[in-house]
Structures are given as C-alpha cells and as structure tokens.
Scaffold this active site. Structure first.
Site, PDB file in Angstrom:
ATOM      1  N   GLU A 173       0.576  -1.155  -0.015  1.00  0.00           N
ATOM      2  CA  GLU A 173      -0.177   0.220  -0.063  1.00  0.00           C
ATOM      3  C   GLU A 173       0.829   1.355  -0.281  1.00  0.00           C
ATOM      4  OE1 GLU A 173      -3.259   0.002   2.650  1.00  0.00           O
ATOM      5  OE2 GLU A 173      -3.297  -2.254   2.625  1.00  0.00           O
ATOM      6  N   VAL A 174       1.633   1.353  -1.062  1.00  0.00           N
ATOM      7  CA  VAL A 174       2.761   2.453  -1.261  1.00  0.00           C
ATOM      8  C   VAL A 174       2.070   3.255  -2.374  1.00  0.00           C
ATOM      9  CG1 VAL A 174       4.354   1.439   0.244  1.00  0.00           C
ATOM     10  CG2 VAL A 174       4.483   1.031  -2.152  1.00  0.00           C
TER      11      VAL A 174
END
Length: 274
Positions: A112-113
């Site tokens: 989740e970057v």
C-alpha cells in the site's frame, strides 16, 4: 458500558462475489484476515470461511485443513524486493519453502505505497506477483495468490498499480471497501468508514476497468472509527440527523485531512457503546 458518542461507521464481514475452482467444482470465496494476538480462530465459523490470511499458527492451519479451507501467509512489505530480479527470485524461493514447510495454502500481497501509473515500480510489482504465482502453483498444486486492492482503482492514496496485470497474475483480488476516508478532499468532517454508495461505485469501477468479477472478493470492515468532534461538548453530542462532525486535520499522503483523526474500534467494542 462504554460511552461512544461519535462513531461513524459501516460494518460487515468479508463477503465474496468470487467463485473459485475446487476439486469438486466451484465455491463462493469467504475470505478473512486473522490479525488478533489471541487464537480467535478457534471461534471462526469454518463452515462458512474458505480462506484465512496472515496468521499461520500450526493449529490454525490444521483446523483450516479439516474444513477444506486455505491459509495464506502475509507477503509483507515487498517494495525493496520487487525492483531487482535476483532479489525477487530469492524472495520467492524463501516464501515458497516457508509455505511448503508450514503446510499453508498460499500468500497474500498487501502493498500500500504510492506509485505512478505506468511506472517501473508498478511493472515490478506486477512482475513479482506473476513470478510468485508461477512458482507457487508449480510447487504447491491448488495454492492461491491474493492481492489486496483499494476500494477504487483511481488514485486512492496515490496507488496507481497495473491492476489488470495483477488481476491476471493473482487468483483473487481482495477489494478493501473500507477506510474510504483515508484522504478527505472536501470539508474536514467525519464520515462513514465504508459507505454503501462508495462501495457500489468502487465495485462498478473495478468491473468497468476489466477486472473479472470471478476474481473480486468484496471485503467489508468489522470495525469503525471514533471521532472527536471539534468544538463539541461531550455532555451534549451532535445530533446525527442535523449536525456535521468537524474533525482535527490530520494529513495523510499529501492530503491535509484523513480518518487518522479517529481511533479504530472493533465491532465487539462498538456493541458495548451506550
């Protein structure tokens, strides 16, 4: 009982719109994450649950096997691994050996970057998932690879991955239809964790993008947020029907207001509110 005056939430369970192949045909996928520090899995309804992710206790794996359910490892943060072909190969070999040794069934990716659309990082991530899938399916017949995706494919928290290649590589895309307030672009006010209109819109967007419905699992939260309304007197909380709850601006991913202003509470806590 706890006094909870400012909960704004939508609750649900990990529901499925996917049907996955099995030895005896196809089944509806009911997918859950086991993240508690205590063995709560002993109380799961294994007549319904088909996949449990992240926790890999030997007892949990044994129980899952008894009910023809899968257990998936947490892939962890792969951002520094996916960019190098040699590192990818070594990582995949390590994870495959770990899965075989544990007797687990697969792996879950939860990266989740932020990434730019069409970037090398997005291509590297899709490549890692594809190579993992190829290796794991060869080593463990019937294994599964899942990828967590945001509630919408369009720039949620700056995540612009190669969604269609990820869908092609993975068995399942777990649609995280929650934390929709992670970036509040309008007025800095509290809102539902998983509002039904946003969930419907997100599902439609994924389908319109070309992701097959058979690969989408709709994940809904079993938690909500407790927000402190700015300027509110706790003895006289805002009226839900008429008032808005202004919240303290807390920045996330270059947006000045987010649900980080609230505190997460699980369903069992919320049910004790008075």
């Amino acid at each position: 009982m706890a006094a909870c005056t400012h909960y704004l939430l939508a609750l649900g369970v990990a529901l499925a719109i996917a049907t996955l192949p099995t030895a005896t045909g196809r089944r509806v996928e009911v997918y859950g994450f086991s993240v508690a520090n205590t063995p709560t899995y002993k109380g799961y309804d294994w007549s319904v649950l088909t996949t449990s992710a992240w926790r890999t206790d030997p007892e949990l794996i044994d129980i899952a096997k008894q009910h023809d359910a899968k257990v998936e490892l947490n892939a962890g943060n792969v951002a520094s691994t996916m960019t190098d072909a040699v590192k990818r190969k070594q990582w995949i070999q390590t994870k495959t050996v770990e899965i075989v040794k544990l007797g687990a069934s697969g792996i879950n990716f939860d990266l989740e970057v932020p990434m730019q659309a069409g970037s090398q990082a997005a291509a590297d991530y899709a490549q890692l998932v594809q190579e993992t899938s190829d290796a794991l399916h060869a080593a463990v017949p019937g294994s599964s690879v899942s990828v967590d995706i945001p509630w919408s494919p369009y720039d949620v928290d700056g995540r612009n991955y190669d969604w269609l290649k990820l869908a092609e590589a993975a068995n399942v895309l777990f649609l995280m239809a929650y934390d929709t307030q992670s970036q509040i672009l309008g007025r800095c006010i509290a809102g539902a964790n998983s509002p039904i209109d946003a969930v419907r819109r997100g599902v439609r967007q994924w389908l319109a993008l070309g992701v097959p419905a058979k690969k989408l699992v709709l994940g809904l939260p079993w938690y909500g947020y407790d927000y402190v309304c700015q300027g509110a007197d706790d003895s006289s909380p805002p009226l839900a029907d008429t008032d808005l709850c202004s919240i303290k601006p807390v920045a996330f991913q270059n947006v000045s207001c987010s649900d980080a202003a609230g505190a997460q509470h699980c369903y069992s806590d919320i049910m004790t509110c008075e």
